[in-house]
Design an enzyme around this catalytic site. Sequence first.
Site, PDB file in Angstrom:
ATOM      1  N   THR A 248       9.941   2.086   1.690  1.00 23.58           N
ATOM      2  CA  THR A 248       9.457   0.697   1.572  1.00 23.58           C
ATOM      3  C   THR A 248       7.956   0.625   1.288  1.00 23.58           C
ATOM      4  O   THR A 248       7.455  -0.431   0.904  1.00 23.58           O
ATOM      5  CB  THR A 248       9.723  -0.069   2.877  1.00 23.58           C
ATOM      6  OG1 THR A 248       8.918   0.549   3.915  1.00 23.58           O
ATOM      7  CG2 THR A 248      11.184   0.009   3.289  1.00 23.58           C
TER       8      THR A 248
ATOM      9  N   ASP B  16      -1.265  13.717  -2.019  1.00 31.76           N
ATOM     10  CA  ASP B  16      -1.127  13.268  -0.627  1.00 31.76           C
ATOM     11  C   ASP B  16      -2.295  13.820   0.179  1.00 31.76           C
ATOM     12  O   ASP B  16      -2.365  15.025   0.446  1.00 31.76           O
ATOM     13  CB  ASP B  16       0.216  13.758  -0.068  1.00 31.76           C
ATOM     14  CG  ASP B  16       0.493  13.174   1.310  1.00 31.76           C
ATOM     15  OD1 ASP B  16      -0.415  13.238   2.174  1.00 31.76           O
ATOM     16  OD2 ASP B  16       1.591  12.657   1.526  1.00 31.76           O
TER      17      ASP B  16
ATOM     18  N   ASP C 121      -1.499  15.713   3.520  1.00 30.91           N
ATOM     19  CA  ASP C 121      -0.886  17.029   3.267  1.00 30.91           C
ATOM     20  C   ASP C 121      -1.908  18.022   2.732  1.00 30.91           C
ATOM     21  O   ASP C 121      -1.902  19.195   3.082  1.00 30.91           O
ATOM     22  CB  ASP C 121       0.261  16.907   2.257  1.00 30.91           C
ATOM     23  CG  ASP C 121       1.488  16.245   2.864  1.00 30.91           C
ATOM     24  OD1 ASP C 121       1.444  15.914   4.069  1.00 30.91           O
ATOM     25  OD2 ASP C 121       2.478  16.055   2.135  1.00 30.91           O
TER      26      ASP C 121
ATOM     27  N   ARG D 246       3.056   5.727   6.429  1.00 33.06           N
ATOM     28  CA  ARG D 246       3.650   4.933   5.361  1.00 33.06           C
ATOM     29  C   ARG D 246       5.115   5.315   5.206  1.00 33.06           C
ATOM     30  O   ARG D 246       5.435   6.493   5.037  1.00 33.06           O
ATOM     31  CB  ARG D 246       2.902   5.229   4.064  1.00 33.06           C
ATOM     32  CG  ARG D 246       2.805   4.058   3.150  1.00 33.06           C
ATOM     33  CD  ARG D 246       1.830   4.334   2.044  1.00 33.06           C
ATOM     34  NE  ARG D 246       2.239   5.418   1.167  1.00 33.06           N
ATOM     35  CZ  ARG D 246       2.041   5.421  -0.132  1.00 33.06           C
ATOM     36  NH1 ARG D 246       1.462   4.393  -0.710  1.00 33.06           N
ATOM     37  NH2 ARG D 246       2.385   6.429  -0.880  1.00 33.06           N
TER      38      ARG D 246
HETATM   39  C1  PRP Z   1      -1.676   7.972   3.476  1.00 30.93           C
HETATM   40  C2  PRP Z   1      -3.183   7.760   3.430  1.00 30.93           C
HETATM   41  C3  PRP Z   1      -3.319   6.327   3.864  1.00 30.93           C
HETATM   42  C4  PRP Z   1      -2.081   5.696   3.300  1.00 30.93           C
HETATM   43  C5  PRP Z   1      -2.459   4.903   2.088  1.00 30.93           C
HETATM   44  O1  PRP Z   1      -1.253   8.185   4.761  1.00 30.93           O
HETATM   45  O2  PRP Z   1      -3.903   8.645   4.230  1.00 30.93           O
HETATM   46  O3  PRP Z   1      -3.363   6.159   5.254  1.00 30.93           O
HETATM   47  O4  PRP Z   1      -1.193   6.755   2.932  1.00 30.93           O
HETATM   48  O5  PRP Z   1      -1.376   4.225   1.542  1.00 30.93           O
HETATM   49  P1  PRP Z   1      -1.249   2.648   1.520  1.00 30.93           P
HETATM   50  O6  PRP Z   1      -2.566   2.104   1.048  1.00 30.93           O
HETATM   51  O7  PRP Z   1      -0.145   2.430   0.546  1.00 30.93           O
HETATM   52  O8  PRP Z   1      -0.895   2.178   2.892  1.00 30.93           O
HETATM   53  P2  PRP Z   1       0.237   8.615   5.182  1.00 30.93           P
HETATM   54  O9  PRP Z   1       1.017   7.393   5.558  1.00 30.93           O
HETATM   55  O10 PRP Z   1       0.814   9.489   4.111  1.00 30.93           O
HETATM   56  O11 PRP Z   1       0.023   9.406   6.530  1.00 30.93           O
HETATM   57  P3  PRP Z   1      -0.673  10.824   6.820  1.00 30.93           P
HETATM   58  O12 PRP Z   1      -2.167  10.644   6.580  1.00 30.93           O
HETATM   59  O13 PRP Z   1      -0.380  11.044   8.263  1.00 30.93           O
HETATM   60  O14 PRP Z   1      -0.083  11.861   5.914  1.00 30.93           O
HETATM   61  N1  URA Z   2      -1.382   8.241   0.228  1.00 31.74           N
HETATM   62  C1  URA Z   2      -1.925   9.363  -0.273  1.00 31.74           C
HETATM   63  O1  URA Z   2      -2.240  10.306   0.483  1.00 31.74           O
HETATM   64  N2  URA Z   2      -2.075   9.469  -1.608  1.00 31.74           N
HETATM   65  C2  URA Z   2      -1.746   8.484  -2.443  1.00 31.74           C
HETATM   66  O2  URA Z   2      -1.931   8.623  -3.654  1.00 31.74           O
HETATM   67  C3  URA Z   2      -1.193   7.311  -1.894  1.00 31.74           C
HETATM   68  C4  URA Z   2      -1.033   7.215  -0.553  1.00 31.74           C
END
Ligand code: PRP
Ligand code: URA
Length: 212
Positions: free
Chosen positions: A111, A204, A207, A107
């Site tokens: 944006t 997150d 994380d 993400r």
């Molecule tokens: C997080 C989460 C989802 C996404 C959700 O991933 O694990 O995939 O955000 O958000 P959305 O519904 O607004 O798209 P992230 O992009 O932070 O990647 P990561 O799991 O690699 O940290």
């Molecule tokens: N991705 C996450 O990991 N947590 C949130 O709350 C939103 C997007």
Amino acid sequence: MTSTTAQVQVCDHPLVQSLLTKIRDYQLPSGEFRRRAAEMSRFLVYEAMRELSTRPAGVETPIGPARGIALTDYVILAPVLRAGLVLAEAAENLVPNARIYHIGLRRDEETLQAISYYAKLPDALPPESRVYVLDPMLATGGSATAAISLFWNLGVRTIHLVSFVAAPEGIKKVHEKFPQVKIMTGAIDDQLNEFGYIVPGLGDAGDRIFGT
Ligand code: PRP
Ligand code: URA
């Protein structure tokens, strides 16, 4: 289980809800978060797989013949990287013959758009495919919608989404584009904040599982 609508189910099992409460705690150390998230994943996937198709299948016990069933779906697990890996590991143990297609989506923090960085799918999939898109967080719905689109564009029409926590905004976005998708979640939270995080959510997910 509470059925919010036919297409969105909140798993209200006490074990799931107590695990969710634990992993929401900002003080829970990373290793403990991973362990609890893995336990919760198993229960959520188990519930989401209640609709698996079966056929009758006989079996011989040491004493004699018995009636049984065999699974007939072509099960596909689609973990959205990174956080979806915790759900995939649990699902893989429940359905060892499932195919696993990793979906790399990140993400953009400004944006909030989902940016694809990995997807290796076949050119075609069997009509009896049943896909489980696995992602603990359904926030804006951008990542889930992008992952679902990959399978929809290959003709798959039986698609489930499994999450720990969903925001109303994300559910709306997924169902505006794909009303057929069934969502299994641990909770529907209040809303998103200005940074696109689910409130109260759990922070997150990637994380907290893997480290920043
Ligand atoms: C997080 C989460 C989802 C996404 C959700 O991933 O694990 O995939 O955000 O958000 P959305 O519904 O607004 O798209 P992230 O992009 O932070 O990647 P990561 O799991 O690699 O940290
Ligand atoms: N991705 C996450 O990991 N947590 C949130 O709350 C939103 C997007």
